[in-house]
Structure formats: structure tokens, C-alpha cells
Design an enzyme around this catalytic site. Structure first.
Site, mmCIF file in Angstrom:
data_model
loop_
_atom_site.group_PDB
_atom_site.id
_atom_site.type_symbol
_atom_site.label_atom_id
_atom_site.label_comp_id
_atom_site.label_asym_id
_atom_site.label_seq_id
_atom_site.Cartn_x
_atom_site.Cartn_y
_atom_site.Cartn_z
ATOM 1 N N GLU A 110 0.143 -1.163 5.596
ATOM 2 C CA GLU A 110 1.241 -0.753 6.482
ATOM 3 C C GLU A 110 1.081 0.699 6.908
ATOM 4 O O GLU A 110 1.341 1.069 8.042
ATOM 5 C CB GLU A 110 2.585 -0.946 5.762
ATOM 6 N N ASP B 9 0.815 -1.226 0.000
ATOM 7 C CA ASP B 9 0.000 0.000 0.000
ATOM 8 C C ASP B 9 0.845 1.271 0.000
ATOM 9 O O ASP B 9 2.007 1.274 0.374
ATOM 10 C CB ASP B 9 -0.957 0.019 1.202
HETATM 11 ZN ZN LIG Z 1 6.770 2.178 4.016
#
Ligand SMILES: [Zn+2]
Length: 373
Positions: free
Chosen positions: A139, A78
Site C-alpha cells: 500500500e 506493509d
Molecule cells: Zn496506511
């Protein structure tokens, strides 16, 4: 040796696929297509049920019956915003975006290195350490993919995350982080007719904030008041105000000490206002975001990376960071994980860059690491 041209092309392919947190499916499909072509074994976990993403994490296995054990390699799919319709622009020494979006080198530079490693190993059929790859989601929104990863799918006891600036830095130490909120429940009243009946939650919040030290509190400890939310209209004495903050420290006892002091100050303030109106209250809430990491320089994974870097006459040094990464959750789940830079700079901004020399160096280090058998 890795194929630099292919590495750059993979990177450009990846950044052109939109993948804001929770919408990583298209990138996952691109990676799975590559894995199928390479005939590699992979699994997708069920973390999406908890992360809210449209895909789970991808776990890839590449064994060579190595007696040296198995190591985890990881990057996240992401990106942050603005990250839609990214156009990579190649300059002489770096790649950047067209200027209206981020580049997404955080963390597609890491993903490209992982794919290049797998392609090279399949192509050359040379001996290597057993590899487990974890390609995570979400993340950037609290390390959720790593948090809810199905750890039963992994055997590794140590590993490398590729999610940092320069490959001359190997992060072995990082802070714990707590999120905390302070909810001031004041007393609403008409501001013009009977203000004396009210207790302004905004004014009390200011009193509380005044008592809290922010910024860098000591070498490894920081505190930030990041958001404040309160009041409903200019003619109403505000009833509710919420202060949202985070604290990070390499030293668990410091977090406790600082939060204890804040709680004590809050109690005093609450007591003072309760005397005027019993309904007045202040609520303090705390949540752990992630635990600290502290990997010894004597760990095999650290020694092996420094050796892999030396092999190409490059110097990588161990460092501490003030940030968090998926590594924090891998460590929590028993995998001693360090974080190696990939060449990304100014990430989370529209000036984000990927320094090509460093990108290639990082890929070479990873290749040397896994082929040192
Ligand atoms: Zn990162």
C-alpha cells in the site's frame, strides 16, 4: 463485545514482525496461521507477480448466509521505513515505538481489529453480515496490492478500509492523484572552454519551476515538486535535468486545467531555446496514480457505520481527505469503500502512536457494524 486484551496482544505480535513493502510474507504467515486455527476459508491472489512482493494479497471469507449482503473489510500488511525490529512500548493511554523506528500502527492496528472481529465472531457464533476481507501488500508504495488485486475473488459492492487516524473520522471523499515528470534535455558543453555552446538544463528547469505554483492551490487541490535530478559534474554545462512532481485534486477538471497550463508554459520555453539549438528538448510525462473517491452520505455502508458508532454513544462524522488509500482502487473496481480511523497518530514518523481508547472504539464500531443484522 470484543476482547481488548487479545486485541492489544495481536497488535503487538503484528508490529514485531518486520514487513517493509514487498516483504510482507512473514506477516501473511502469521495471519494465515490464525485463519487456519479459526477454520476460515481464504485465498491468496497472484498480485505478487505484478507488485514484486514475496506474497499475494490474502482474501478471507466469513459467511453467515446474511440477507443483508456482503461487505468488504480491508487493511494493508506493509509498513514504511524505518520499520525493522520494532519494539512496542505500552504507556497508559497509548502504544508507541522505542523511538528508533516507526510503530507500524499504520496499518497493523487495522489488521489487529480485523483479526479480533473474526476471532470474536467464530467464538460467539452469533449472526453477522457476510464478510469478505482483503489484506493487501504494497500500500505504501503506490497502493500496488489493491491496484493488482484479483477482483474476481470479491463479490462485495461496498466496504470499509481501516487505515486512518481517529474513529471519529469516516473518510468518504478523497482526491485523484497524477504523477508528472518534466525532462529538460539541454546541451552539454565544457563550462570553461566553450560555455556559449551549451544550454544549461538546470537553469531551464529553474525557469520552468518558477512558472509552477506549488502547495495548496485551492481547497481540494495540491501540487508538489518532490524531486529534482540533474547535471553530471561542476565543469560541464548540464545536459539533462528531471523534475518529478505530483498533483492531487477532488476536481478532475482542475488537474487538467493546471497541467494544461504547465504544458503550455513548457512549450513556450522549449520554443525559445530550440532557436539556439535544435537538439534542445523538453519532455512532459504524466501518469495516473489513483482515481478520486466520492461516496454519498446516503450509502448504506456510511449510514451503517454512523449507526454502529452511535450505539456506543460515540460520534463519527464523514470527512474529506487529501490522501490516498487502498479504498481508491476498491472504488475504481466498483466497491464503494470508506476509510475509518483506528487511533493511529503521527504515522510515517518515529513518534508514531496508537491511542488505546480510539483503537478499542474503532474495533467496537466494526464489531457493531458487522453484527447489526
Ligand atoms: Zn496506511
Amino acid at each position: 463485545m470484543i476482547n481488548k486484551k487479545r486485541l492489544v496482544n495481536t497488535f503487538k505480535d503484528l508490529v514485531k514482525i518486520d514487513s517493509i513493502s514487498r516483504d510482507e510474507k512473514k506477516v501473511a504467515d502469521y495471519i494465515i496461521k490464525k485463519l487456519k486455527k479459526l477454520k476460515l476459508k481464504y485465498k491468496i491472489d497472484n498480485s505478487n507477480k505484478k507488485t514484486g512482493s514475496n506474497t499475494g494479497n490474502i482474501i478471507v471469507y466469513k459467511n453467515y448466509n446474511s440477507k443483508q449482503g456482503v461487505y468488504l473489510l480491508s487493511s494493508h500488511m506493509d509498513t514504511v521505513v524505518p520499520g525493522i525490529n520494532i519494539k512496542p512500548i505500552t504507556k497508559k493511554k497509548y502504544i508507541t515505538s522505542a523511538g528508533n523506528t516507526i510503530l507500524g500502527a499504520d496499518d497493523k492496528s487495522g489488521l489487529a481489529i480485523i483479526i479480533e472481529l473474526l476471532e470474536t465472531l467464530v467464538e460467539k457464533k452469533i449472526p453477522h453480515l457476510n464478510i469478505e476481507v482483503a489484506i493487501t501488500t504494497c500500500e505504501e508504495i503506490g497502493l500496488l496490492g489493491a491496484k493488482f488485486l484479483d477482483y474476481k475473488l470479491l463479490k462485495s459492492k461496498s466496504g470499509i478500509v481501516l487505515d486512518s487516524t481517529s474513529p471519529d473520522r469516516l473518510v468518504i471523499k478523497g482526491p485523484s492523484s497524477d504523477y508528472f515528470s518534466i525532462e529538460v534535455n539541454g546541451i552539454e558543453a565544457h563550462s570553461g572552454i566553450n560555455p556559449e555552446k551549451g544550454i544549461s538544463s538546470i537553469k531551464v528547469a529553474a525557469e520552468i519551476i518558477n512558472k509552477i505554483n506549488i502547495g495548496r492551490l485551492s481547497k481540494g487541490t495540491t501540487l508538489n515538486i518532490g524531486k529534482i535530478d540533474g547535471g553530471s559534474a561542476i565543469n560541464i554545462v548540464p545536459g539533462k535535468t528531471t523534475i518529478l512532481s505530483e498533483i492531487r485534486s477532488h476536481d478532475e477538471s482542475k488537474i487538467k486545467k493546471i497541467l494544461d497550463k504547465i504544458k503550455k508554459d513548457i512549450l513556450k520555453i522549449e520554443h525559445k531555446y530550440k532557436k539556439t539549438n535544435k537538439k534542445f528538448s523538453i519532455k512532459f510525462k504524466k501518469n495516473r496514480i489513483y482515481d478520486s473517491i466520492n461516496i454519498s452520505k446516503n450509502e448504506q455502508v456510511v449510514k451503517r457505520i454512523l449507526k454502529a458508532s452511535k450505539k456506543i454513544n460515540y460520534l463519527t462524522s464523514t470527512v474529506e481527505t487529501g490522501g490516498g488509500a487502498d479504498a481508491n482502487f476498491f472504488v475504481k473496481n466498483g466497491i464503494k469503500t470508506v476509510n475509518l480511523g483506528t487511533g493511529m497518530r503521527e504515522f510515517h514518523t518515529i513518534n508514531e502512536k496508537l491511542i488505546l481508547d480510539e483503537f478499542f472504539t474503532s474495533a467496537e464500531i466494526i464489531y457493531n457494524f458487522f453484527t447489526d443484522v
